[in-house]
Structures are given as structure tokens and as C-alpha cells.
Design a protein around this motif. Structure first.
Motif, mmCIF file in Angstrom:
data_model
loop_
_atom_site.group_PDB
_atom_site.id
_atom_site.type_symbol
_atom_site.label_atom_id
_atom_site.label_comp_id
_atom_site.label_asym_id
_atom_site.label_seq_id
_atom_site.Cartn_x
_atom_site.Cartn_y
_atom_site.Cartn_z
ATOM 1 N N GLU A 54 -2.209 -1.531 2.584
ATOM 2 C CA GLU A 54 -2.407 -0.087 2.588
ATOM 3 C C GLU A 54 -1.761 0.491 1.327
ATOM 4 O O GLU A 54 -0.547 0.364 1.132
ATOM 5 C CB GLU A 54 -1.770 0.522 3.833
ATOM 6 C CG GLU A 54 -2.013 1.985 4.015
ATOM 7 C CD GLU A 54 -3.481 2.330 4.234
ATOM 8 O OE1 GLU A 54 -3.904 3.395 3.754
ATOM 9 O OE2 GLU A 54 -4.195 1.541 4.879
ATOM 10 N N PRO A 55 -2.543 1.126 0.448
ATOM 11 C CA PRO A 55 -1.946 1.731 -0.754
ATOM 12 C C PRO A 55 -0.913 2.785 -0.375
ATOM 13 O O PRO A 55 -1.051 3.482 0.626
ATOM 14 C CB PRO A 55 -3.137 2.378 -1.461
ATOM 15 C CG PRO A 55 -4.348 1.704 -0.910
ATOM 16 C CD PRO A 55 -3.994 1.311 0.502
ATOM 17 N N SER A 69 0.796 0.247 -9.068
ATOM 18 C CA SER A 69 0.556 0.865 -7.764
ATOM 19 C C SER A 69 1.090 -0.090 -6.703
ATOM 20 O O SER A 69 1.054 -1.311 -6.886
ATOM 21 C CB SER A 69 -0.937 1.074 -7.538
ATOM 22 O OG SER A 69 -1.476 1.899 -8.536
ATOM 23 N N TYR A 70 1.551 0.460 -5.584
ATOM 24 C CA TYR A 70 2.194 -0.348 -4.555
ATOM 25 C C TYR A 70 1.418 -0.327 -3.252
ATOM 26 O O TYR A 70 0.632 0.577 -2.990
ATOM 27 C CB TYR A 70 3.629 0.137 -4.337
ATOM 28 C CG TYR A 70 4.499 -0.176 -5.529
ATOM 29 C CD1 TYR A 70 5.360 -1.257 -5.514
ATOM 30 C CD2 TYR A 70 4.431 0.587 -6.686
ATOM 31 C CE1 TYR A 70 6.140 -1.566 -6.617
ATOM 32 C CE2 TYR A 70 5.197 0.288 -7.799
ATOM 33 C CZ TYR A 70 6.052 -0.794 -7.753
ATOM 34 O OH TYR A 70 6.804 -1.099 -8.845
ATOM 35 N N PHE A 71 1.693 -1.358 -2.417
ATOM 36 C CA PHE A 71 1.018 -1.514 -1.132
ATOM 37 C C PHE A 71 2.030 -1.800 -0.039
ATOM 38 O O PHE A 71 2.971 -2.570 -0.244
ATOM 39 C CB PHE A 71 0.044 -2.703 -1.161
ATOM 40 C CG PHE A 71 -1.057 -2.564 -2.161
ATOM 41 C CD1 PHE A 71 -2.271 -2.001 -1.795
ATOM 42 C CD2 PHE A 71 -0.886 -2.984 -3.465
ATOM 43 C CE1 PHE A 71 -3.290 -1.875 -2.725
ATOM 44 C CE2 PHE A 71 -1.900 -2.869 -4.403
ATOM 45 C CZ PHE A 71 -3.110 -2.305 -4.024
ATOM 46 N N THR A 72 1.800 -1.208 1.126
ATOM 47 C CA THR A 72 2.502 -1.590 2.342
ATOM 48 C C THR A 72 1.633 -2.621 3.039
ATOM 49 O O THR A 72 0.412 -2.476 3.090
ATOM 50 C CB THR A 72 2.729 -0.367 3.248
ATOM 51 O OG1 THR A 72 3.722 0.466 2.620
ATOM 52 C CG2 THR A 72 3.210 -0.753 4.634
ATOM 53 N N ILE A 73 2.261 -3.667 3.561
ATOM 54 C CA ILE A 73 1.533 -4.677 4.313
ATOM 55 C C ILE A 73 1.644 -4.330 5.784
ATOM 56 O O ILE A 73 2.742 -4.132 6.311
ATOM 57 C CB ILE A 73 2.085 -6.082 4.033
ATOM 58 C CG1 ILE A 73 1.844 -6.419 2.558
ATOM 59 C CG2 ILE A 73 1.445 -7.110 4.955
ATOM 60 C CD1 ILE A 73 2.527 -7.662 2.077
ATOM 61 N N GLU A 74 0.503 -4.225 6.431
ATOM 62 C CA GLU A 74 0.457 -3.894 7.855
ATOM 63 C C GLU A 74 0.508 -5.181 8.660
ATOM 64 O O GLU A 74 -0.525 -5.776 8.983
ATOM 65 C CB GLU A 74 -0.820 -3.094 8.164
ATOM 66 C CG GLU A 74 -0.914 -1.775 7.418
ATOM 67 C CD GLU A 74 0.168 -0.779 7.782
ATOM 68 O OE1 GLU A 74 0.788 -0.896 8.860
ATOM 69 O OE2 GLU A 74 0.410 0.139 6.970
#
Length: 113
Positions: A54-55, A69-74
Motif C-alpha cells: 500500500e503506497p 516513495s514508500y510502501f506499507t506491507i499489509e
């Protein structure tokens, strides 16, 4: 490219896991070394389960690579905030890392198998 940055194919097969789940496996990963920092493995997006990414609104800028740019991992056990990053439009000198994602080793497991 800045003399202190080197990009080469990462030898062998690499896997990334979060909360026990495999997020990706690649024989086409890249290894980026920058100065005295430990090497970073960049996975092609095509080898990752992008549905779990998820960005976020987090960004940073590297004078040599560009804007990250970063991402959260669900993950099943809950979100892992800002666990991964990507250079969507990297500087020409590091164009190979476009469409690749790297991970914080403190937040996920990145291993050669």
C-alpha cells in the motif's frame, strides 16, 4: 552514476518475507551498493505480490538516486509501515532500479535461498 554507487545483478535466488508470508521471490533482483552502506537488494515489481503493498505519503530524496516513495506491507498479523521503498523515476545514472522495490531489513526478511 556517482562513483560510490554500483548496481549489478544479485547472484542466485532472493526471497522477501513479512510476518512469515512470502511476498516475492526473484532470480532477477539487483544489488545496489553505495559507499560504506550494506548492499541493498532491489526486487522487480513483477516478482512481488503487489496486492500486499500500500503506497504511503512518506517520501525522501537522495541526491544520487532521486525521490523515493514508500510502501506499507499489509501482512496477516497487521500492517508493517513504510517497510519498502521505490524510486519511481530514478536519476538516469541509476535507471536500472526503476520498477524495483527495496526493503528495510529491520522490518522484513530479505534472504538469498
Amino acid at each position: 552514476m556517482a562513483d560510490h554507487i554500483k548496481i549489478r545483478p544479485a547472484t542466485g535466488t532472493w526471497v522477501v518475507r513479512a510476518a512469515g508470508a512470502v511476498l516475492g521471490e526473484s532470480k532477477n533482483a539487483l544489488e545496489l551498493t553505495e559507499g560504506d552502506y550494506p548492499p541493498v537488494i532491489y526486487f522487480p515489481r513483477s516478482d512481488l505480490a503487489m496486492a500486499f503493498f500500500e503506497p504511503t505519503d512518506t517520501t525522501s530524496t537522495c541526491p544520487y538516486k532521486g525521490d523515493a516513495s514508500y510502501f506499507t506491507i499489509e501482512a496477516k498479523s497487521g500492517p508493517v509501515p513504510n517497510a519498502a521503498w521505490s524510486y519511481e523515476n530514478p536519476k538516469d545514472a541509476v535507471a536500472e532500479i526503476k520498477d524495483h522495490i527495496a526493503f528495510y531489513h529491520e522490518k522484513v526478511a530479505v534472504e538469498q535461498v
